[in-house]
Write a protein that holds these residues in place. Structure first.
Motif, PDB file in Angstrom:
ATOM      1  N   ARG A 479       4.491 -21.926  13.534  1.00  0.00           N
ATOM      2  CA  ARG A 479       4.208 -23.348  12.743  1.00  0.00           C
ATOM      3  C   ARG A 479       5.531 -23.593  12.019  1.00  0.00           C
ATOM      4  O   ARG A 479       6.162 -24.699  12.275  1.00  0.00           O
ATOM      5  N   ARG A 480       6.097 -22.433  11.545  1.00  0.00           N
ATOM      6  CA  ARG A 480       7.599 -22.663  10.851  1.00  0.00           C
ATOM      7  C   ARG A 480       8.475 -22.953  11.535  1.00  0.00           C
ATOM      8  O   ARG A 480       9.331 -24.120  11.443  1.00  0.00           O
ATOM      9  N   THR A 481       8.700 -22.246  12.672  1.00  0.00           N
ATOM     10  CA  THR A 481       9.783 -22.644  13.711  1.00  0.00           C
ATOM     11  C   THR A 481       9.441 -23.934  14.433  1.00  0.00           C
ATOM     12  O   THR A 481      10.467 -24.634  14.288  1.00  0.00           O
ATOM     13  N   ALA A 482       8.157 -24.259  14.768  1.00  0.00           N
ATOM     14  CA  ALA A 482       8.123 -25.679  15.360  1.00  0.00           C
ATOM     15  C   ALA A 482       8.290 -26.696  14.412  1.00  0.00           C
ATOM     16  O   ALA A 482       8.966 -27.780  14.783  1.00  0.00           O
ATOM     17  N   ALA A 483       8.038 -26.577  13.209  1.00  0.00           N
ATOM     18  CA  ALA A 483       8.036 -27.840  12.178  1.00  0.00           C
ATOM     19  C   ALA A 483       9.669 -27.984  12.162  1.00  0.00           C
ATOM     20  O   ALA A 483       9.876 -29.151  11.884  1.00  0.00           O
ATOM     21  N   THR A 484      10.367 -26.833  11.886  1.00  0.00           N
ATOM     22  CA  THR A 484      11.645 -26.983  11.675  1.00  0.00           C
ATOM     23  C   THR A 484      12.434 -27.560  12.737  1.00  0.00           C
ATOM     24  O   THR A 484      13.326 -28.513  12.625  1.00  0.00           O
ATOM     25  N   ALA A 485      12.142 -27.232  13.955  1.00  0.00           N
ATOM     26  CA  ALA A 485      12.952 -27.558  15.256  1.00  0.00           C
ATOM     27  C   ALA A 485      12.327 -29.156  15.433  1.00  0.00           C
ATOM     28  O   ALA A 485      13.387 -29.808  15.874  1.00  0.00           O
ATOM     29  N   MET A 486      11.231 -29.449  15.132  1.00  0.00           N
ATOM     30  CA  MET A 486      10.868 -30.712  15.414  1.00  0.00           C
ATOM     31  C   MET A 486      11.588 -31.775  14.628  1.00  0.00           C
ATOM     32  O   MET A 486      11.919 -32.686  14.979  1.00  0.00           O
ATOM     33  N   ALA A 487      11.682 -31.312  13.256  1.00  0.00           N
ATOM     34  CA  ALA A 487      12.274 -32.218  12.430  1.00  0.00           C
ATOM     35  C   ALA A 487      13.906 -32.526  12.798  1.00  0.00           C
ATOM     36  O   ALA A 487      14.178 -33.675  12.636  1.00  0.00           O
ATOM     37  N   LEU A 488      14.442 -31.490  13.420  1.00  0.00           N
ATOM     38  CA  LEU A 488      15.685 -31.744  13.911  1.00  0.00           C
ATOM     39  C   LEU A 488      15.863 -32.401  15.156  1.00  0.00           C
ATOM     40  O   LEU A 488      16.742 -33.486  15.496  1.00  0.00           O
ATOM     41  N   SER A 489      14.756 -32.032  16.151  1.00  0.00           N
ATOM     42  CA  SER A 489      14.957 -32.766  17.502  1.00  0.00           C
ATOM     43  C   SER A 489      14.522 -34.194  17.288  1.00  0.00           C
ATOM     44  O   SER A 489      14.858 -34.992  18.335  1.00  0.00           O
ATOM     45  N   ILE A 490      13.644 -34.564  16.278  1.00  0.00           N
ATOM     46  CA  ILE A 490      13.404 -36.169  16.263  1.00  0.00           C
ATOM     47  C   ILE A 490      14.703 -36.767  16.016  1.00  0.00           C
ATOM     48  O   ILE A 490      14.912 -37.753  16.537  1.00  0.00           O
ATOM     49  N   GLY A 491      15.392 -36.225  15.139  1.00  0.00           N
ATOM     50  CA  GLY A 491      16.705 -37.002  14.776  1.00  0.00           C
ATOM     51  C   GLY A 491      17.823 -36.971  15.949  1.00  0.00           C
ATOM     52  O   GLY A 491      18.326 -38.054  16.194  1.00  0.00           O
ATOM     53  N   LEU A 492      17.842 -35.798  16.675  1.00  0.00           N
ATOM     54  CA  LEU A 492      18.721 -35.675  18.052  1.00  0.00           C
ATOM     55  C   LEU A 492      18.098 -36.632  18.994  1.00  0.00           C
ATOM     56  O   LEU A 492      18.796 -37.016  19.545  1.00  0.00           O
ATOM     57  N   THR A 493      16.770 -36.929  19.171  1.00  0.00           N
ATOM     58  CA  THR A 493      16.258 -37.594  20.107  1.00  0.00           C
ATOM     59  C   THR A 493      16.895 -39.077  19.897  1.00  0.00           C
ATOM     60  O   THR A 493      17.201 -39.713  20.892  1.00  0.00           O
ATOM     61  N   LEU A 494      16.732 -39.432  18.795  1.00  0.00           N
ATOM     62  CA  LEU A 494      17.128 -40.972  18.542  1.00  0.00           C
ATOM     63  C   LEU A 494      18.672 -40.941  18.831  1.00  0.00           C
ATOM     64  O   LEU A 494      19.048 -42.109  19.037  1.00  0.00           O
ATOM     65  N   VAL A 495      19.522 -39.924  18.240  1.00  0.00           N
ATOM     66  CA  VAL A 495      20.987 -40.099  18.590  1.00  0.00           C
ATOM     67  C   VAL A 495      21.100 -40.248  19.724  1.00  0.00           C
ATOM     68  O   VAL A 495      22.168 -40.954  20.625  1.00  0.00           O
ATOM     69  N   VAL A 496      20.671 -39.293  20.818  1.00  0.00           N
ATOM     70  CA  VAL A 496      20.890 -38.931  22.206  1.00  0.00           C
ATOM     71  C   VAL A 496      20.338 -40.629  22.753  1.00  0.00           C
ATOM     72  O   VAL A 496      21.293 -40.981  23.747  1.00  0.00           O
ATOM     73  N   PHE A 497      19.267 -40.879  22.586  1.00  0.00           N
ATOM     74  CA  PHE A 497      18.818 -42.069  22.990  1.00  0.00           C
ATOM     75  C   PHE A 497      19.836 -43.277  22.594  1.00  0.00           C
ATOM     76  O   PHE A 497      19.972 -44.114  23.835  1.00  0.00           O
ATOM     77  N   VAL A 498      20.145 -43.406  21.506  1.00  0.00           N
ATOM     78  CA  VAL A 498      21.237 -44.596  21.281  1.00  0.00           C
ATOM     79  C   VAL A 498      22.463 -44.307  22.110  1.00  0.00           C
ATOM     80  O   VAL A 498      23.058 -45.518  22.453  1.00  0.00           O
ATOM     81  N   SER A 499      22.840 -42.859  22.197  1.00  0.00           N
ATOM     82  CA  SER A 499      24.064 -42.781  23.089  1.00  0.00           C
ATOM     83  C   SER A 499      23.661 -43.335  24.511  1.00  0.00           C
ATOM     84  O   SER A 499      24.750 -43.970  25.042  1.00  0.00           O
ATOM     85  N   VAL A 500      22.858 -42.909  25.177  1.00  0.00           N
ATOM     86  CA  VAL A 500      22.545 -43.424  26.493  1.00  0.00           C
ATOM     87  C   VAL A 500      22.427 -44.570  26.676  1.00  0.00           C
ATOM     88  O   VAL A 500      23.044 -45.589  27.628  1.00  0.00           O
ATOM     89  N   LEU A 501      21.695 -45.408  25.833  1.00  0.00           N
ATOM     90  CA  LEU A 501      21.525 -46.733  25.931  1.00  0.00           C
ATOM     91  C   LEU A 501      22.536 -47.759  25.621  1.00  0.00           C
ATOM     92  O   LEU A 501      23.139 -48.250  26.485  1.00  0.00           O
ATOM     93  N   SER A 502      23.505 -47.214  24.662  1.00  0.00           N
ATOM     94  CA  SER A 502      24.519 -47.752  24.327  1.00  0.00           C
ATOM     95  C   SER A 502      25.680 -47.947  25.466  1.00  0.00           C
ATOM     96  O   SER A 502      26.209 -48.682  25.827  1.00  0.00           O
ATOM     97  N   THR A 503      25.901 -46.830  25.910  1.00  0.00           N
ATOM     98  CA  THR A 503      26.845 -46.418  26.919  1.00  0.00           C
ATOM     99  C   THR A 503      26.435 -47.065  28.039  1.00  0.00           C
ATOM    100  O   THR A 503      27.131 -47.805  28.962  1.00  0.00           O
ATOM    101  N   SER A 504      25.100 -47.371  28.481  1.00  0.00           N
ATOM    102  CA  SER A 504      24.752 -48.032  29.608  1.00  0.00           C
ATOM    103  C   SER A 504      24.877 -49.476  29.504  1.00  0.00           C
ATOM    104  O   SER A 504      25.416 -50.187  30.319  1.00  0.00           O
ATOM    105  N   VAL A 505      24.536 -50.055  28.204  1.00  0.00           N
ATOM    106  CA  VAL A 505      24.605 -51.333  27.973  1.00  0.00           C
ATOM    107  C   VAL A 505      26.035 -51.861  28.106  1.00  0.00           C
ATOM    108  O   VAL A 505      26.371 -52.857  28.641  1.00  0.00           O
ATOM    109  N   ARG A 506      26.717 -51.239  27.421  1.00  0.00           N
ATOM    110  CA  ARG A 506      28.209 -51.545  27.440  1.00  0.00           C
ATOM    111  C   ARG A 506      28.706 -51.467  28.722  1.00  0.00           C
ATOM    112  O   ARG A 506      29.686 -52.325  29.171  1.00  0.00           O
ATOM    113  N   GLY A 507      28.296 -50.517  29.663  1.00  0.00           N
ATOM    114  CA  GLY A 507      29.080 -50.396  31.131  1.00  0.00           C
ATOM    115  C   GLY A 507      28.540 -51.664  31.680  1.00  0.00           C
ATOM    116  O   GLY A 507      29.346 -52.235  32.426  1.00  0.00           O
TER     117      GLY A 507
END
Length: 840
Positions: A479-507
């Motif tokens: 539970r401790r490991t999952a909650a800690t990892a999930m908190a960080l993975s949500i932020g990383l998901t959004l950063v990666v999502f924006v990166s993929v979307l912005s690169t594709s849209v710009r391209g």
């Protein structure tokens, strides 16, 4: 129990410090967005109210709608004969005409180009005019002008000096006065030139006036005067009270701040969700560590309800304190938010920050609710443990319920199906959002079940005794490991999502423009006005150059589509083919010359349109119209022209009053080199200092410049949420060290060195960070690709993978994990062996 709750918080303040920080940052985004909305609305309203102070009624040419996408529509001029009709209405004390438009100032041979408009208007005395003379006098003759104090001060212009005003015609005028706008020296990012009414009409080439303002007699309300004037002059005119004018103008101006507000709300949501995981994890660990204390309280007579209320009381205190601090931070950052708005071309008027009761209530309420809800699970677990069970050694992780497993599997399956369906055949953005939420919900629910296996798999490269211990430590606290990892993975998901979307849209945006627009040069306004802002004379002067083979104009406009606002582009059918390669699926560009509209394939498919059908369109000037569909344009080609609807310039002139070009596409004559052509264009554009001359590559890059700003800003703000999650690793490990004190003491007693202890804790931190990376990058890439596929329903949008950015995210997150474990590792290594072994 309340005194005990407060005492526990005071005693263990360090345990809740990072939890408090998560609440503060999340609430600050909410408060900042609300303050921005209230401040912009109030300041714009004050500015429009100052402009209309003393005036009860404003008469303009009628329009089907006042503004679109934050831009006020331009109206046809009024006949000056209407003035006598209005003055003759019973209840009108006085009425005065006004003329206004764009007028670029030049002083000492240099153009004065503000970030906002260059306003030219007729002088009006009080109560009709908002400007009052502070030095000199008002203009009385055609060759005189009054400038705003702000412009004169900024550019060293004095009374008696000559300046040039460029509008539809050009004139050199003598400055006879300097005026202020109410209590201010001028309008924000605007130059103001005030001349006599005949001079304004001549400079603007205006037959008639822009509007007529009227003042009501004592005892006659503006609403009553509105009724009387409307009855007297008949239909075809817009008769608005000053309050209506103020509200409409302020709403149109404030709506342009909406993009920044939406971004702030999204960032607030991300920060609060990440913070929620951190809060829940912190309270879960703290409750586990206090099991003996809670057991003693139960044995002393405390009820389960009292223990639950005690834990929730701690959350309430942290939520209130964090929300108050976050609200204060959001208010304090209001100056920075104004600069943020300026990035998107919207300048707020000068004025103080507006803090309302609503902002305080919503910001504090959200902070408190999120914190208490996040602590609800740990509070329930604390209340459910019996006194006898709580006094025993922990027997292992709490098993996951079947209901939770079933909900997680269902949510994950639905989310994966939605994303896979979008990737395969395309789907609306709403489906992508639901799919992403489904997968996130599944990972949250199933995290404790998946964490042990994932931790052992991801941690396999960690070798040696310290590596194995780090893996097992993460695996046995799922539970401790999952909650800690999930908190960080949500932020990383959004950063990666924006990166993929912005690169594709710009391209695809840049590529589509470069493929469609074949012009050698593109002329656009350097001030990025919404409708373009190019003087129409620019086109004529450039087209007459012998070095130019063709110069084709583009114009932008807005129309109402069943209550919604759509944009359109006007083109010159006879010259567009020489500067752009537009693919027509049906019909041809030349067919636009006879009137009608061309639509994209997507619009034609959605609405069942074919060439020869009619499309109902509502224009501000001409109202409801039925335009024949004369062509269907390939989606990607239309995207390069910034529209899904094309008109000819002649059709545009029928339905619009605006007379400014958005761009002029220039093709050089055969045999003319790029340097020679640019030199000729530069010379022809000398009288137009607001024109930006770009070659095709620079013009394509300019298409994505605003996207770069927006996505870059979103990424920076999202990194704050990632930062919160990384601090969560530090917080979780620090708390776990307290929980594992005896374990670490025993390891030291059987020969583990301080250095090995440090690397064991650091390894666990890196393992959690890499686990979050696997989940975050995988989900972010999937959602990003699905979002691009969803856009593919409107434009040809291939996925472009930002490999360099993804590698940088992996490296930085791994390093952040290592750094996050340094303080807990240092603390663990410094534990006294005997004291640690003796602890329970």
């Amino acid at each position: 129990m309340w005194h005990l709750t407060l005492a526990h918080i005071r005693t263990h303040t360090s345990r809740f410090a990072l939890t408090l920080l998560a609440v503060v940052l999340g609430v600050s985004f909410v408060a900042g967005a609300l303050v921005l909305a209230d401040t912009s609305e109030r300041l714009f309203e004050d500015e429009f109210r100052t402009a209309n102070a003393g005036v009860d009624l404003t008469v303009r040419d009628a329009a089907a709608f006042d503004s679109a996408m934050g831009v006020a529509v331009e109206r046809d001029p009024l006949p000056l004969t209407l003035l006598d009709e209005i003055r003759a209405v019973d209840g009108v004390v006085d009425a005065r005409p006004a003329a206004s438009g764009q007028g670029l100032l030049e002083a000492d041979g240099e153009a004065i180009v503000p970030a906002g408009p260059s306003l030219l208007a007729s002088w009006a005395p009080e109560p009709f005019g908002a400007f009052t003379v502070r030095e000199g006098r008002e203009p009385r003759a055609a060759g005189e002008v009054v400038l705003d104090v702000a412009t004169a001060t900024a550019h060293g212009i004095t009374l008696g000096q000559e300046v040039t005003v460029r509008s539809e015609t050009t004139a050199t005028l003598t400055v006879v006065g300097l005026a202020g706008f109410g209590a201010e020296d001028g309008l924000t990012d605007t130059t103001v030139a005030l001349v006599t009414l005949p001079a304004a009409q001549a400079l603007l080439d205006l037959e008639g006036v822009s509007e007529i303002q009227a003042v009501a007699a004592d005892g006659v309300t503006p609403t009553e005067l509105q009724r009387r004037v409307g009855a007297a002059i008949g239909t075809g005119y817009d008769v608005a009270t000053s309050q209506d004018t103020v509200e409409a103008g302020a709403a149109a101006a404030a709506s342009r701040v909406g993009m920044v507000q939406v971004m702030m709300y999204v960032m607030a949501g991300a920060a609060l969700v990440v913070g929620g995981f951190l809060i829940a994890n912190t309270f879960a660990i703290v409750v586990s560590q206090r099991s003996r204390e809670l057991a003693l309280l139960r044995a002393a007579g405390a009820t389960a309800r009292q223990l639950r209320r005690s834990v929730l009381g701690e959350a309430l205190v942290i939520g209130v304190v964090g929300a108050l601090l976050g609200t204060g931070l959001g208010v304090a950052a209001s100056a920075g938010l104004r600069s943020l708005v300026g990035v998107f071309g919207v300048s707020l008027p000068d004025g103080g920050t507006v803090l309302t009761v609503r902002t305080l209530a919503v910001s504090v309420g959200i902070g408190v609710v999120v914190t208490v809800l996040a602590a609800l699970g740990p509070a329930r677990r604390a209340a459910r443990v019996s006194p006898v069970a709580a006094m025993r050694e922990p027997s292992g992780p709490v098993p996951t319920s079947r209901a939770r497993l079933a909900a997680g599997v269902l949510a994950g399956g639905a989310g994966v199906v939605a994303l896979a369906w979008t990737l395969r055949v395309g789907a609306p953005v709403a489906v992508v959002s639901l799919g992403a939420l489904g997968v996130l919900a599944a990972l949250t629910l199933l995290g404790p079940v998946l964490a042990p296996a994932l931790a052992r798999a991801v941690g396999r490269p960690l070798t040696g005794v310290t590596g194995r211990l780090a893996r097992e430590s993460a695996a046995r606290a799922p539970r401790r490991t999952a909650a800690t990892a999930m908190a960080l993975s949500i932020g990383l998901t959004l950063v990666v999502f924006v990166s993929v979307l912005s690169t594709s849209v710009r391209g695809f945006t840049g590529d589509a423009y470069a493929e469609v627009v074949t012009a050698d040069y593109v002329l656009e306004s350097a001030r990025a006005e919404m409708l373009g802002g190019l003087d129409p004379h620019v086109h004529h002067d450039v087209a007459d150059l012998p070095e130019v083979a063709a110069a084709s104009r583009l114009r932008f406009g807005h129309w109402r589509d069943d209550g919604a606002t759509n944009a359109l582009t006007a083109v010159e059918p006879d010259t567009l083919g020489e500067v752009a390669d537009v693919t027509m699926v049906a019909g041809s560009v030349s067919d636009l010359a006879g009137g009608g509209v061309a639509v994209t394939e997507r619009v034609a498919t959605e609405r069942g349109l074919a060439v020869g059908d009619t499309l109902p369109m509502t224009f501000a000037r001409t109202g409801d119209q039925e335009l024949e569909v004369v062509g269907i344009v390939a989606d990607s080609d239309a995207q390069a022209l910034s529209t899904e609807f094309l008109l000819s310039m002649d059709t545009y002139a029928t339905h619009f009053t605006e007379d400014v070009d958005a761009a002029v596409l220039v093709a050089l004559a055969d045999g003319v080199g790029a340097e020679a052509g640019r030199a000729a264009l530069d010379e022809a554009l000398q009288p137009y200092p607001t024109v930006s001359l770009n070659d095709q590559a620079a013009a394509a890059a300019a298409r994505t410049a605003s996207l770069d700003q927006m996505f870059g800003l979103v990424t920076v703000l999202l990194l704050l949420a990632v930062g919160i999650a990384v601090l969560g690793i530090t917080n979780t490990l620090a708390l776990s060290i307290v929980e594992r004190t005896r374990e670490i003491g025993l390891l030291r007693a059987i020969g583990m060195t301080r250095r090995q202890v440090r690397w064991m804790v650091r390894g666990e931190a890196v393992l959690v960070a890499v686990l979050a990376l696997v989940v975050g990058v995988g989900l972010g890439v999937g959602v990003g690709a699905a979002a691009v596929a969803s856009l593919g329903g409107e434009v040809d949008a291939p996925v472009i993978w930002p490999v360099g950015q993804l590698l940088a995210i992996v490296a930085l997150t791994t390093l952040a994990g290592l750094l996050a474990g340094m303080l807990p590792a240092r603390r663990a290594a410094r534990l006294d062996v005997l004291a640690a072994v003796a602890s329970r």
